[in-house]
Design a protein around this motif. Structure first.
Motif, short mmCIF file in Angstrom:
data_model
loop_
_atom_site.label_atom_id
_atom_site.label_comp_id
_atom_site.label_asym_id
_atom_site.label_seq_id
_atom_site.Cartn_x
_atom_site.Cartn_y
_atom_site.Cartn_z
N ARG A 20 0.83 -1.20 0.00
CA ARG A 20 0.00 0.00 0.00
C ARG A 20 0.86 1.25 0.00
N ASP A 21 1.98 1.22 0.71
CA ASP A 21 2.90 2.37 0.71
C ASP A 21 3.42 2.66 -0.69
N ASP A 22 3.71 1.60 -1.45
CA ASP A 22 4.20 1.77 -2.82
C ASP A 22 3.12 2.37 -3.70
N ILE A 23 1.87 1.94 -3.48
CA ILE A 23 0.76 2.49 -4.25
C ILE A 23 0.58 3.97 -3.95
N GLU A 24 0.68 4.35 -2.67
CA GLU A 24 0.52 5.75 -2.30
C GLU A 24 1.64 6.61 -2.88
N LYS A 25 2.87 6.10 -2.86
CA LYS A 25 4.00 6.85 -3.44
C LYS A 25 3.81 7.02 -4.95
N ALA A 26 3.33 5.97 -5.61
CA ALA A 26 3.10 6.06 -7.05
C ALA A 26 2.01 7.06 -7.37
#
Length: 341
Positions: free
Chosen positions: A207-213
Motif C-alpha cells: 500500500r505504501d508503494d501504491i501511495e507513493k506512485a
C-alpha cells in the motif's frame, strides 16, 4: 497506432444495443469481436471487417453473462454469468463452452462455488484459467470437463478474490489477490509448464508503494489517496510484449506494473468511480481508459502523458478492447463503437 494524428482514430462503425455491455473481447485473428450483455443474457458477434453484426444476438438463458473469453475457434466462446436467482448460489458458477455457429452448449465446466471473476484463455493451447469469489483459481482444458489444477488462497494472508491471466506466449501466468488488513496486493508469477512447483516470483505491491506512485504520477487529495490506495483489483492484463501488466481497480484507477518485478510504472485515473475500464493498445505504446462521461482518454505508456481524448459515447464506457491484428480498438456502453485509423 499513432494517436498523434489529428483525425485518428475515428469511429468506423457503431452497433447499437438495448443493454449495457458487461464484457468484450476480440478473437485472436482480429476479425471477430464478441460483446456480452448481463441484463439480457445476450451475446453479440460483430464482423470487424464490415463493421456490422455477424448474426443476430444470441441468448443464453438465465446466465446473466458477466465474463466472456474467445477461444481459438472463431465460432466458440467461454462465458460465465451470475446465473438465475432461483438456482442455489453454489450451482450458478459453471463456465459454459458455447458454439455460436449452431447455438449449442458444448460443455459445462463445474467446480467453482461462487461467481467467476475472470476467464483467461492460453494463447498457445486449449487450456484456460478461471478465478472466482470462492477464493480459488482453476486451470482447465477445453477438451475435458474436470479442472486440471486448483489454487486456493490462504485465508490468513489474503482478504479478497483472486484474478488470474496468461501472458501473450502462454508460458507464464499471473495470479493476484489482496493482502490481509489492506496492506497491498500479492502478484505471483507461474511457469505454465511447471505450475505444480509453485510461483517462480512472489511479488508484493504494498500500500505504501501504491501511495507513493499516486503522489508521483497524479495529483490527488489526502482523502483520494486513502481511497485509491485501498482499491481492489478488478482486471488483469499483460501487454503483447509480456513485460508489463495492467491492473484495473474498483475505484476507476489503473496501474501499469513491471511484468518481472511488479514495480508500479504508471497510474491512470478515470473520471469514473466504477471499476476501471482500460486496456493496452496492440503495439503496447498507449493505454486507453474509459470514462463516466462516455469519453476515452489515451495515455502514453512511457511518459504517462495524455495524448488524446476521444468523445463518442452518450453513456459511461463499460468495456474497451484492442484488436490484436488490425489498427482498431473497440469500446462499448449501450453502443459498441469500432475505432479505426
Amino acid at each position: 497506432m499513432d494517436f498523434s494524428l489529428p483525425s485518428a482514430p475515428a469511429v468506423g462503425a457503431v452497433i447499437p444495443s438495448r443493454y449495457e455491455a458487461t464484457s468484450m473481447c476480440y478473437h485472436e485473428n482480429g476479425k471477430r469481436l464478441f460483446v456480452a450483455y448481463e441484463a439480457g443474457s445476450l451475446l453479440q458477434a460483430i464482423d470487424c471487417m464490415s463493421g456490422s453484426a455477424a448474426k443476430p444476438a444470441l441468448k443464453c438463458e438465465d446466465e446473466r453473462i458477466h465474463c466472456l473469453e474467445a477461444t481459438h475457434h472463431e465460432e466458440c466462446v467461454l462465458i460465465a454469468g451470475k446465473g438465475s436467482p432461483t438456482v442455489p448460489s453454489n450451482q450458478r458458477s459453471a463456465i459454459t463452452y458455447w458454439s455460436l455457429y449452431d447455438n449449442k452448449i458444448l460443455r459445462k465446466f463445474r467446480g467453482h462455488t461462487d461467481q467467476i471473476t475472470k476467464i483467461s484463455m492460453n494463447p498457445a493451447d486449449d487450456t484456460f484459467l478461471s478465478s472466482s469469489k470462492d477464493r480459488t483459481v482453476r486451470l482447465w482444458s477445453a477438451q475435458s470437463a474436470g479442472s486440471l489444477a486448483e489454487l486456493k488462497l490462504p485465508g490468513d494472508r489474503t482478504s479478497k478474490d483472486p484474478l488470474a491471466a496468461f501472458d501473450c506466449t502462454g508460458l507464464v501466468f499471473a495470479v493476484t489477490a489482496k493482502m490481509a488488513e489492506n496492506q497491498g496486493q500479492y502478484l505471483h508469477l507461474y511457469d505454465a509448464r511447471n505450475y505444480g512447483v509453485g510461483a517462480f516470483a512472489e511479488l508484493k505491491i504494498k500500500r505504501d508503494d501504491i501511495e507513493k506512485a499516486l503522489q508521483s504520477f497524479v495529483s490527488v487529495s489526502p482523502d483520494q489517496l486513502a481511497t485509491f490506495s485501498h482499491a481492489d483489483f478488478t482486471s488483469l492484463q499483460f501487454n503483447t510484449s509480456g513485460n508489463k501488466i495492467l491492473a484495473g481497480t474498483d475505484r476507476g484507477m489503473s496501474f501499469v506494473m513491471d511484468g518481472f518485478e511488479g514495480t508500479i510504472q504508471g497510474v491512470f485515473v478515470s473520471t469514473s468511480q466504477r471499476p476501471a475500464v482500460s486496456c493496452f493498445s496492440s503495439d503496447d505504446k498507449t493505454i486507453m481508459v474509459g470514462n463516466e462521461d462516455g469519453s476515452i482518454t489515451c495515455w502514453d505508456v512511457e511518459t504517462g502523458s495524455m495524448v488524446k481524448r476521444l468523445d463518442g459515447h452518450p453513456d459511461p464506457v463499460q468495456c474497451i478492447a484492442s484488436n490484436p491484428k488490425f489498427a482498431q480498438f473497440a469500446s462499448a456502453s449501450t453502443q459498441t463503437a469500432l475505432w479505426t485509423w
